[in-house]
Design a protein around this motif. Sequence first.
Motif, PDB file in Angstrom:
ATOM      1  N   UNK A   1      41.017  35.619  30.722  1.00  0.00           N
ATOM      2  CA  UNK A   1      39.491  35.075  29.782  1.00  0.00           C
ATOM      3  C   UNK A   1      39.157  35.856  28.423  1.00  0.00           C
ATOM      4  N   UNK A   2      38.725  37.479  29.249  1.00  0.00           N
ATOM      5  CA  UNK A   2      39.042  38.524  28.171  1.00  0.00           C
ATOM      6  C   UNK A   2      39.549  38.525  27.141  1.00  0.00           C
ATOM      7  N   UNK A   3      40.916  38.554  27.843  1.00  0.00           N
ATOM      8  CA  UNK A   3      42.616  38.877  26.586  1.00  0.00           C
ATOM      9  C   UNK A   3      42.484  36.739  25.584  1.00  0.00           C
TER      10      UNK A   3
ATOM     11  N   UNK B   1      39.603  35.486  24.796  1.00  0.00           N
ATOM     12  CA  UNK B   1      38.964  35.785  24.039  1.00  0.00           C
ATOM     13  C   UNK B   1      38.774  36.540  22.894  1.00  0.00           C
TER      14      UNK B   1
ATOM     15  N   UNK C   1      40.153  38.859  33.596  1.00  0.00           N
ATOM     16  CA  UNK C   1      40.921  39.539  32.656  1.00  0.00           C
ATOM     17  C   UNK C   1      41.551  38.357  31.726  1.00  0.00           C
TER      18      UNK C   1
END
Lengths: 361, 361
Positions: B313-315, B317, B311
Amino acid sequence: MDHNKGMDDGALFVMDGIAASHDGMAPSGRKKFRKKNNDDINISELAKQVLAGSRLHLSKAITLLESTNKYHKEKGQELLQELLPHTGNSIRVGITGVPGAGKSTFIEAFGGKLCDMGHRVAVLAIDPSSSLTGGSILGDKTRMEELTRNPRAFIRPSPSAGTLGGVHKKSRETMLLCEAAGYDIILIETVGVGQSETIVRGMVDFFLLLVLTGAGDELQGMKKGIMELADTIVVHKADGDNVRSAKKTVAEYKQFIHFLQQATPGWTTQSMAVSSYENKGLDKVWDTILQFKEIGEESNYWYNRRNEQTTEWFRSMITDHLIDSFYGVPERKQQVKSLEEQILLGRLTVTQGVDQLFNKE
Amino acid sequence: MDHNKGMDDGALFVMDGIAASHDGMAPSGRKKFRKKNNDDINISELAKQVLAGSRLHLSKAITLLESTNKYHKEKGQELLQELLPHTGNSIRVGITGVPGAGKSTFIEAFGGKLCDMGHRVAVLAIDPSSSLTGGSILGDKTRMEELTRNPRAFIRPSPSAGTLGGVHKKSRETMLLCEAAGYDIILIETVGVGQSETIVRGMVDFFLLLVLTGAGDELQGMKKGIMELADTIVVHKADGDNVRSAKKTVAEYKQFIHFLQQATPGWTTQSMAVSSYENKGLDKVWDTILQFKEIGEESNYWYNRRNEQTTEWFRSMITDHLIDSFYGVPERKQQVKSLEEQILLGRLTVTQGVDQLFNKE
């Protein structure tokens, strides 16, 4: 001029004067009234009054800058811009500590001493979890009673609710206003909860950490990162039966400090015992701050750090704006959350999730 | 289908096979050729080969995901998506250490031992300052010579240049590909330079810090924050005349550890002496990792941390994308810089600077 503007958008101009700054608890202590016309805010006059040291007008100026009303915000920035040449002439000191370390008692005693020496002291708080009503400074009315009454001191609680970034922004601007109003020492209190220390460290010249005796035990409960932000560690409540163990703790910290990253290049973090109750060691704290300033000014680090702090503030506000605008779009949070779920279920790669969000498929 | 697409945008498909993974230095070790048609990339076939454990195709897949070519990137994501159900079945171990601590020697010995035990080991590096040519892993060809030749090991140097965020993204995806290819232990090496440790900590299950004897002296030069990321501190080169002082250092760390924030809730950071040269203590490191995994799986922390990492990592990015798009506009950097100058000169408030940038005056 549109004389109905102020009424139309229901703008409320809060006269947040001495009473409010002395007592954040009692709404009755404030005078609120609707301005007939927003244009009534005379920025030059307000600037003049702030520069003249009027506490009433300083409070008014802070409230203007904290306002969420578009017109007030613009006027507030106009005021700040006018006052900018008069800012920066203070020593900015951050103060943090474990709960129960006696931050308020220390600020009361230390701030009082500085006032006695002829300084003018502004006390601000950064505590996003608190507000005017639940504030860490003014929530307990018995705190800082003397300093609150001292005409050379100005106490302002944490801006009510909001993100840490928002509180940060407001507190930085409040600090500048206080400097323009002639406060030459700014004490910024923060509670020891994670991120806020880093934020305060990014606003101040000197950072003070208050701890209690029994380093070994205390250290275990404390985030070690905080120690690496501190320019001086004060072993507080070094009075009565505590004196002996406080001295021992100071020695332990002095040893421990060598294992830490120093907070300020060219400065070895100090450790000293202080009793606010018995008024012992406060002089030494002040001497240490002055010595710190002298060394920093000689090496130019003092000025360079301030410039870096301002640049960093600007950069982080740009990033905040980008993030806020992005997540501010209705449905966006739901969209992100739903992509997140698909990613966690292994149906989508993280990169694909980002691409979908920005329609780059 | 546009059969000229691949040629038109000059897409270069690099056959980055075993040779490249064994020797990042020599361009002659690679076969590069232009594909006549980008559509030649058969994702299902590539996925099948990766799953079958073909090192050649794994390298090819990594290169595809690292490509900056739009078509290749999309194909790479398609491949990764197909492989996602086969990822996650490894123990992800981050390894850092002060320069000279012997990271490569440790990885060579430890990785070799794991291979002997029947594991398949992938070694990745995160080092944005290095590239294939100046890489920390393959820059010195004499490093990890044996592991490089071990058919159960796969070594991949740091993606060439780019921002730390970019390297991070690529390394995370490479890690997933390696897992799909059946590598059940991923060792991620990072050089001890600031931010990269935090990034690696955000990718791995277990984090190992390599230090040398003489804790007192060593500690002073080390960023203490790194110690708070570590699940185990290995006192390395505990051989020959060093054995005695290594044991003393281990004891010192054990004491010091209590003053630190633990990296993983429910796990007390360990300290142990290891000699890669004499093959001593490596078993203990592996036992510790297994014990760590067992405890983590019992408490579910193992899985929760991984989900949080994904999560996060997604945020991050999303944030990176927002910042990159913003500063990617021509003239933007100059615009920000010029506003910054006005702010530092006290002509503009920070808020006004941000407002000007986003045309909200």
